[in-house]
Design a protein around this motif. Structure first.
Motif, PDB file in Angstrom:
ATOM      1  N   LEU A  44       0.835  -1.204   0.000  1.00  0.00           N
ATOM      2  CA  LEU A  44       0.000   0.000   0.000  1.00  0.00           C
ATOM      3  C   LEU A  44       0.870   1.254   0.000  1.00  0.00           C
ATOM      4  N   ALA A  45       1.939   1.215   0.808  1.00  0.00           N
ATOM      5  CA  ALA A  45       2.833   2.377   0.884  1.00  0.00           C
ATOM      6  C   ALA A  45       3.414   2.685  -0.488  1.00  0.00           C
ATOM      7  N   SER A  46       3.838   1.647  -1.208  1.00  0.00           N
ATOM      8  CA  SER A  46       4.432   1.946  -2.527  1.00  0.00           C
ATOM      9  C   SER A  46       3.380   2.449  -3.500  1.00  0.00           C
ATOM     10  N   ILE A  47       2.139   1.992  -3.354  1.00  0.00           N
ATOM     11  CA  ILE A  47       1.068   2.511  -4.227  1.00  0.00           C
ATOM     12  C   ILE A  47       0.811   3.991  -3.912  1.00  0.00           C
ATOM     13  N   ILE A  48       0.690   4.298  -2.617  1.00  0.00           N
ATOM     14  CA  ILE A  48       0.382   5.686  -2.227  1.00  0.00           C
ATOM     15  C   ILE A  48       1.471   6.627  -2.733  1.00  0.00           C
ATOM     16  N   ARG A  49       2.730   6.170  -2.658  1.00  0.00           N
ATOM     17  CA  ARG A  49       3.843   7.028  -3.101  1.00  0.00           C
ATOM     18  C   ARG A  49       3.749   7.390  -4.576  1.00  0.00           C
ATOM     19  N   THR A  50       3.075   6.553  -5.381  1.00  0.00           N
ATOM     20  CA  THR A  50       3.007   6.849  -6.820  1.00  0.00           C
ATOM     21  C   THR A  50       1.941   7.904  -7.146  1.00  0.00           C
ATOM     22  N   VAL A  51       0.994   8.118  -6.238  1.00  0.00           N
ATOM     23  CA  VAL A  51      -0.158   8.968  -6.568  1.00  0.00           C
ATOM     24  C   VAL A  51       0.248  10.404  -6.925  1.00  0.00           C
ATOM     25  N   PRO A  52       1.158  11.045  -6.167  1.00  0.00           N
ATOM     26  CA  PRO A  52       1.510  12.430  -6.521  1.00  0.00           C
ATOM     27  C   PRO A  52       2.194  12.555  -7.875  1.00  0.00           C
ATOM     28  N   GLY A  53       2.643  11.453  -8.462  1.00  0.00           N
ATOM     29  CA  GLY A  53       3.252  11.495  -9.787  1.00  0.00           C
ATOM     30  C   GLY A  53       2.309  12.073 -10.822  1.00  0.00           C
ATOM     31  N   ASP A  54       1.015  11.948 -10.584  1.00  0.00           N
ATOM     32  CA  ASP A  54       0.029  12.520 -11.500  1.00  0.00           C
ATOM     33  C   ASP A  54      -0.417  13.909 -11.041  1.00  0.00           C
ATOM     34  N   GLY A  55       0.272  14.475 -10.075  1.00  0.00           N
ATOM     35  CA  GLY A  55      -0.073  15.816  -9.600  1.00  0.00           C
ATOM     36  C   GLY A  55      -1.163  15.826  -8.545  1.00  0.00           C
ATOM     37  N   CYS A  56      -1.601  14.642  -8.166  1.00  0.00           N
ATOM     38  CA  CYS A  56      -2.682  14.540  -7.183  1.00  0.00           C
ATOM     39  C   CYS A  56      -2.110  14.724  -5.770  1.00  0.00           C
ATOM     40  N   SER A  57      -2.840  15.422  -4.924  1.00  0.00           N
ATOM     41  CA  SER A  57      -2.469  15.517  -3.508  1.00  0.00           C
ATOM     42  C   SER A  57      -3.195  14.427  -2.745  1.00  0.00           C
ATOM     43  N   VAL A  58      -2.585  13.996  -1.653  1.00  0.00           N
ATOM     44  CA  VAL A  58      -3.185  12.938  -0.846  1.00  0.00           C
ATOM     45  C   VAL A  58      -3.314  13.417   0.598  1.00  0.00           C
ATOM     46  N   VAL A  59      -4.481  13.186   1.184  1.00  0.00           N
ATOM     47  CA  VAL A  59      -4.638  13.346   2.630  1.00  0.00           C
ATOM     48  C   VAL A  59      -4.840  11.952   3.196  1.00  0.00           C
ATOM     49  N   LEU A  60      -3.928  11.570   4.079  1.00  0.00           N
ATOM     50  CA  LEU A  60      -3.927  10.216   4.627  1.00  0.00           C
ATOM     51  C   LEU A  60      -4.270  10.283   6.113  1.00  0.00           C
ATOM     52  N   VAL A  61      -5.489   9.873   6.461  1.00  0.00           N
ATOM     53  CA  VAL A  61      -5.879   9.780   7.867  1.00  0.00           C
ATOM     54  C   VAL A  61      -5.614   8.350   8.291  1.00  0.00           C
ATOM     55  N   GLU A  62      -4.744   8.184   9.272  1.00  0.00           N
ATOM     56  CA  GLU A  62      -4.277   6.821   9.530  1.00  0.00           C
ATOM     57  C   GLU A  62      -3.764   6.682  10.964  1.00  0.00           C
ATOM     58  N   HIS A  63      -4.132   5.546  11.582  1.00  0.00           N
ATOM     59  CA  HIS A  63      -3.607   5.222  12.912  1.00  0.00           C
ATOM     60  C   HIS A  63      -2.219   4.612  12.833  1.00  0.00           C
ATOM     61  N   HIS A  64      -1.932   3.996  11.685  1.00  0.00           N
ATOM     62  CA  HIS A  64      -0.697   3.247  11.537  1.00  0.00           C
ATOM     63  C   HIS A  64       0.465   4.226  11.382  1.00  0.00           C
ATOM     64  N   VAL A  65       1.101   4.527  12.511  1.00  0.00           N
ATOM     65  CA  VAL A  65       2.091   5.600  12.551  1.00  0.00           C
ATOM     66  C   VAL A  65       3.260   5.334  11.593  1.00  0.00           C
ATOM     67  N   ASP A  66       3.697   4.086  11.533  1.00  0.00           N
ATOM     68  CA  ASP A  66       4.839   3.777  10.655  1.00  0.00           C
ATOM     69  C   ASP A  66       4.532   4.121   9.199  1.00  0.00           C
ATOM     70  N   LEU A  67       3.305   3.803   8.767  1.00  0.00           N
ATOM     71  CA  LEU A  67       2.919   4.089   7.383  1.00  0.00           C
ATOM     72  C   LEU A  67       2.923   5.600   7.138  1.00  0.00           C
TER      73      LEU A  67
END
Ligand code: ATP
Length: 261
Positions: free
Chosen positions: A197-220
């Motif tokens: 999942l982390a590697s997928i999320i990292r690719t998203v801004p490549g298209d200029g998209c911003s991401v807001v990640l609400v998450e308990h999983h601190v390491d992620l």
């Protein structure tokens, strides 16, 4: 700390300005101001009850803030849950929200249809058929981009949980949003699934998209985010890079011994 509006030359993708949400006597969010820069991943962390879901709900238009305002790319933004995709905003939900009786492909197409003018065409007119074929093709590409094209024809409720999570992500990404909101995407995933999942999320801004990640999983959050905002009792207590957040004593205090770095 509240104000950290940085680059004045280019508006942020999303600006939250003095967002307050009250539920009766309880202040769930207390004058939160936060910028989500274009093409960046911003994590929102905080202990239970800090206001993370409430912030997510305000951005999705589930309810309006009691006070404060939002801007999307410099324009006033009043989010409406049923119109989000058309605003260029997509989200995933904690509970996945997939249609169990539909295939993986149909679930993704539903994400596209929600943003199109007419929704899915029920009349099989030639133009409508062509349009549906295009929607299906784009949906297939979204599944393939996440490596799950082979599950396209499977009913979503027959799929393993990790795959269903990816279907939900493909459904959010297929509309090519400018802002992607992820609500606890790591919940219920195995360690290996979270790494993927982390590697997928990292690719998203490549298209200029911003991401807001609400998450308990601190390491992620520490791993994938460019910047992190930390809420505690509805207040924004820290905002900065993962390294800054990891070294912030106020954050450590808020987590009462939970390791954040
Ligand atoms: N609809 C509501 N009505 C009343 N109080 C609410 C409502 N939604 C949230 N709250 C309260 O607002 C505060 C913030 O809740 P919220 O769910 O936003 O926190 P959270 O950071 O997402 O917590 P968690 O990590 O446990 O999901 C809590 O005290 C919660 O009980």
């Amino acid at each position: 700390m509240q104000e950290q509006h940085t680059d004045r030359s280019e508006p942020p993708r999303l600006r939250l300005d003095g967002i307050t949400v009250r539920f009766g006597g309880l202040t769930a969010l207390d004058s939160v101001s936060l910028d989500i820069p274009a093409g960046r991943i911003v994590g929102v962390m905080g202990p239970n009850g800090a206001g993370k879901t409430t912030l997510f709900n305000v951005i999705c238009g589930v309810f309006p803030p009691t006070e404060g305002s939002l801007e999307l790319d410099g324009q006033g933004f009043t989010p409406r849950p049923h119109n989000l995709t058309r605003s260029g905003v997509a989200r995933t939900l904690q509970g996945l929200g997939l249609f169990p009786g539909l295939t993986a492909l149909q679930n993704v197409t539903a994400g596209l249809a929600a943003g199109s003018r007419g929704g899915l065409d029920l009349l099989a007119l030639p133009g409508a058929v062509r349009r549906e074929a295009r929607l299906a093709e784009r949906s297939m590409q979204a599944l393939e981009a996440l490596g799950i094209g082979g599950y396209a024809a499977s009913l979503s409720d027959t799929l393993p949980y990790g795959i269903r999570k990816k279907v939900a992500l493909a459904r959010a990404l297929v509309s090519e949003p400018r802002l992607l909101l992820l609500d606890e995407p790591a919940g219920g995933l195995s360690h290996d699934d979270i790494e993927e999942l982390a590697s997928i999320i990292r690719t998203v801004p490549g298209d200029g998209c911003s991401v807001v990640l609400v998450e308990h999983h601190v390491d992620l959050v520490m791993d994938v985010c460019d910047r992190i905002a930390v809420l505690d009792f509805g207040r924004l207590i820290a905002e900065g890079t993962p390294a800054e957040i990891g070294a912030d004593p106020a954050v450590a205090d808020a987590y009462l011994g939970v390791e954040v770095a």
